[in-house]
Write a protein that holds these residues in place. Structure first.
Motif, short mmCIF file in Angstrom:
data_model
loop_
_atom_site.label_atom_id
_atom_site.label_comp_id
_atom_site.label_asym_id
_atom_site.label_seq_id
_atom_site.Cartn_x
_atom_site.Cartn_y
_atom_site.Cartn_z
N GLY A 1 27.43 48.77 41.79
CA GLY A 1 26.67 49.26 43.01
C GLY A 1 27.21 48.24 44.24
N ARG A 2 27.95 47.47 43.87
CA ARG A 2 28.32 46.48 45.02
C ARG A 2 30.04 46.23 45.06
N THR A 3 30.69 45.73 46.39
CA THR A 3 31.65 45.24 46.27
C THR A 3 31.81 43.64 46.14
N TRP A 4 32.38 43.23 44.90
CA TRP A 4 32.33 41.83 44.53
C TRP A 4 33.57 41.14 44.88
N SER A 5 33.54 39.99 45.24
CA SER A 5 34.60 38.78 45.30
C SER A 5 34.40 38.46 43.68
N VAL A 6 35.93 38.46 43.01
CA VAL A 6 35.76 38.17 41.57
C VAL A 6 36.87 36.79 41.46
N ILE A 7 36.28 35.74 40.93
CA ILE A 7 37.15 34.19 40.62
C ILE A 7 37.09 34.21 39.14
N LEU A 8 38.36 33.89 38.66
CA LEU A 8 38.34 33.60 37.31
C LEU A 8 37.73 32.21 37.05
N MET B 1 32.44 36.58 29.86
CA MET B 1 31.13 36.13 30.21
C MET B 1 31.38 35.95 31.78
N THR B 2 30.27 36.33 32.35
CA THR B 2 30.26 36.36 33.92
C THR B 2 29.11 35.67 34.56
N TYR B 3 29.18 35.17 35.45
CA TYR B 3 28.20 34.39 36.35
C TYR B 3 28.25 35.11 37.80
N ALA B 4 26.98 35.36 38.24
CA ALA B 4 26.82 36.03 39.59
C ALA B 4 25.92 35.41 40.49
N ASN B 5 25.99 35.71 41.63
CA ASN B 5 25.03 35.09 42.68
C ASN B 5 23.93 36.19 42.96
N MET B 6 24.18 37.33 42.47
CA MET B 6 22.98 38.44 42.53
C MET B 6 23.21 39.63 41.43
N PRO B 7 22.14 40.28 41.40
CA PRO B 7 22.39 41.35 40.08
C PRO B 7 23.16 42.38 40.58
N ASP B 8 23.34 43.19 39.42
CA ASP B 8 24.39 44.66 39.62
C ASP B 8 23.20 45.74 39.41
N VAL C 1 36.48 46.89 33.29
CA VAL C 1 36.72 46.28 34.43
C VAL C 1 37.68 45.35 34.13
N MET C 2 38.82 45.47 35.04
CA MET C 2 39.91 44.59 35.00
C MET C 2 39.53 43.18 35.73
N VAL C 3 39.97 42.12 35.23
CA VAL C 3 39.64 41.03 35.60
C VAL C 3 40.75 40.12 36.37
N ALA C 4 40.69 39.67 37.48
CA ALA C 4 41.66 38.99 38.29
C ALA C 4 40.88 38.31 39.63
N ASN C 5 41.63 37.23 40.00
CA ASN C 5 41.03 36.87 41.37
C ASN C 5 41.53 38.01 42.47
N THR C 6 40.27 38.74 42.81
CA THR C 6 40.40 39.86 43.59
C THR C 6 39.15 40.23 44.05
N ALA C 7 38.97 41.41 44.73
CA ALA C 7 37.73 42.18 45.02
C ALA C 7 37.71 43.38 44.56
N ILE C 8 36.63 43.82 43.81
CA ILE C 8 36.48 45.05 43.21
C ILE C 8 35.08 45.41 43.54
N HIS C 9 35.11 47.05 43.44
CA HIS C 9 33.76 47.81 43.46
C HIS C 9 33.15 48.10 42.18
N MET D 1 29.45 37.97 44.44
CA MET D 1 30.46 37.32 43.84
C MET D 1 30.31 36.97 42.40
N LEU D 2 31.52 37.18 41.56
CA LEU D 2 31.46 37.18 40.24
C LEU D 2 32.36 36.07 39.57
N PHE D 3 32.11 35.01 38.94
CA PHE D 3 32.97 34.14 38.28
C PHE D 3 33.05 34.59 36.83
N VAL D 4 34.21 35.04 36.32
CA VAL D 4 34.51 35.63 35.11
C VAL D 4 35.41 34.88 34.07
#
Length: 414
Positions: free
Chosen positions: A93-100, A55-62, A82-90, A46-49
């Motif tokens: 090396g991972r598939t992430w949930s992205v939340i603004l 600036m990005t906060y994540a619960n695990m490393p990339d 990397v386009m930023v939106a409330n979505t899921a991206i790859h 998960m990414l908070f962007v």
């Protein structure tokens, strides 16, 4: 001294943001830990962007090392690519949930959003492709009327005991069947989007909210004020149908696939068929029709204005190659055979990056994008500013003129 104090304040603020992000990750993990809706864990990468600073906060490393350890979490600056939106991206090396970032202060809104995007991260593995068509008929007066009546019937059913819901559910399915008969070409898109955004919003709302019923009632009661339903409708029907099914058959989500259909599931579990003559009067149908008639005149004028803009005046037309898009699903406007107008949005593609702040862009079949073109523009610049939009061209691409009314992009040496 002042500079030192300033830097200290910045550091304290950054630490506070990091601590808050860590708190939100813990909330999401705890809330989804024992969920029974889906066979896969919802909590994951998960990414908070922050869109402005990236600036990005994540619960695990990339995998690239951009995100560095910071206490219990990881942080870093997300690349511009990397386009930023409330979505899921790859990415990384991972598939992430992205939340603004920042996330909503209200815990119900926050967890609803986080778990909605968490579903999108795993939906492909669950067997639900991320298909995202538009139900264009929901822009018409009749489409909107029967949709609003369906919602009111579902709300009425939800307010009754489980064994007293059949009559209202029959009416709800009847209103839906009316749309199917009126709009056979696009009606199937409702089911497709409900198996994408509908399930995502059901997941977020059911797991993330402790005010679920009141939230749904409020959503239904204010839906008539929304500008557009053609893509956002599933954010309403998903949680409504989902909760109705959950209260009748708690494990219903573990028995469906991407071909599932809410009306058929309601019919199966509640033993009910669509009414052939659903009663509009029970759901304030007269007021709904009067309100929608007032909106129809304004809609038809808007259609005429957009058609003039995109067919009678100079335009820039761009072919989509490998695009990512960011937009507001609550504002889309159907323009029939011409396509769908996105009043605002962002697109990144092989040819560069387009941002539309106002005036709209016309998207046709997810293949062609058109924006109003106003001269004079600098054809030699890599950054081109039009009326309401900005285009940043990638290396090797240029703006060309086909004729006085048509402009496009061309790749060098092609």
């Amino acid at each position: 001294m002042k500079k030192l104090l300033f830097l200290l304040c910045i550091a304290i603020q950054a630490h506070a943001q990091s601590e808050l992000a860590a708190q939100y990750f813990k909330e999401a993990r705890t809330t989804s830990k024992n969920q029974k809706l889906w066979k896969l864990p919802l909590y994951g990468p998960m990414l908070f962007v922050d869109r402005q600073t990236r600036m990005t906060y994540a619960n695990m490393p990339d995998s690239t090392g951009i995100l560095k350890p910071e206490g219990e979490i990881f942080s870093g600056t997300l690349p511009e690519s990397v386009m930023v939106a409330n979505t899921a991206i790859h990415w990384g090396g991972r598939t992430w949930s992205v939340i603004l970032w920042p996330l909503p202060n209200d815990s119900n809104e926050r967890l609803n959003l986080i778990l909605h995007e968490s579903f999108h991260r795993v939906q492909e593995d669950l067997g639900f492709p991320g298909k995202s068509p538009t139900a264009d008929h929901l822009s018409s007066m009749q489409g909107r009327v029967y949709f609003l009546l369906e919602l009111k019937a579902l709300e009425t059913a939800l307010k009754k005991p489980v064994n007293k819901r059949q009559a209202d559910l029959a009416n709800a399915l009847g209103f839906r069947y009316k749309r199917q008969k009126l709009f056979p070409k696009t009606f199937g898109n409702e089911r497709i989007l409900e198996m994408n955004e509908g399930l995502a919003e059901y997941t977020g709302a059911v797991l993330g909210r402790n005010d679920l019923r009141q939230h749904l009632y409020s959503q239904v009661d204010t839906t008539g004020n929304r500008k557009s339903f053609i893509r956002s409708f599933a954010y309403l029907t998903g949680p409504l149908y989902g909760l109705l099914l959950q209260e009748k058959a708690p494990s219903w989500t573990n028995k469906i696939d991407s071909t599932a259909d809410f009306p058929k599931l309601i019919g199966l579990y509640y033993k009910v068929k669509p009414s052939t003559s659903p009663n509009e009067h029970l759901y304030n149908g007269e007021a709904i029709r009067a309100s929608e008639q007032e909106k129809e005149d304004a809609r038809l004028q808007k259609v005429a204005d957009y058609v003039t803009t995109f067919t009678c005046k100079p335009v820039l037309t761009i072919t989509l190659i490998k695009m990512n898009i960011l937009f507001n699903p609550n504002t889309l406007f159907d323009l029939g055979s011409y396509g769908t107008v996105y009043p605002t949005g962002e697109i990144s593609d092989t040819w560069g990056y387009l941002k539309v702040d106002h005036g709209g862009m016309l998207l046709k079949d997810w293949h062609i994008i058109t924006v109003p073109f106003s001269s004079p523009l600098n054809f030699d610049s890599k950054t081109i500013k039009g009326d309401g939009w900005t285009l940043n061209l990638a290396d090797g691409w240029k703006l060309i003129k086909d004729d006085d009314s048509h402009y496009t992009l061309k790749q060098d040496n092609k």
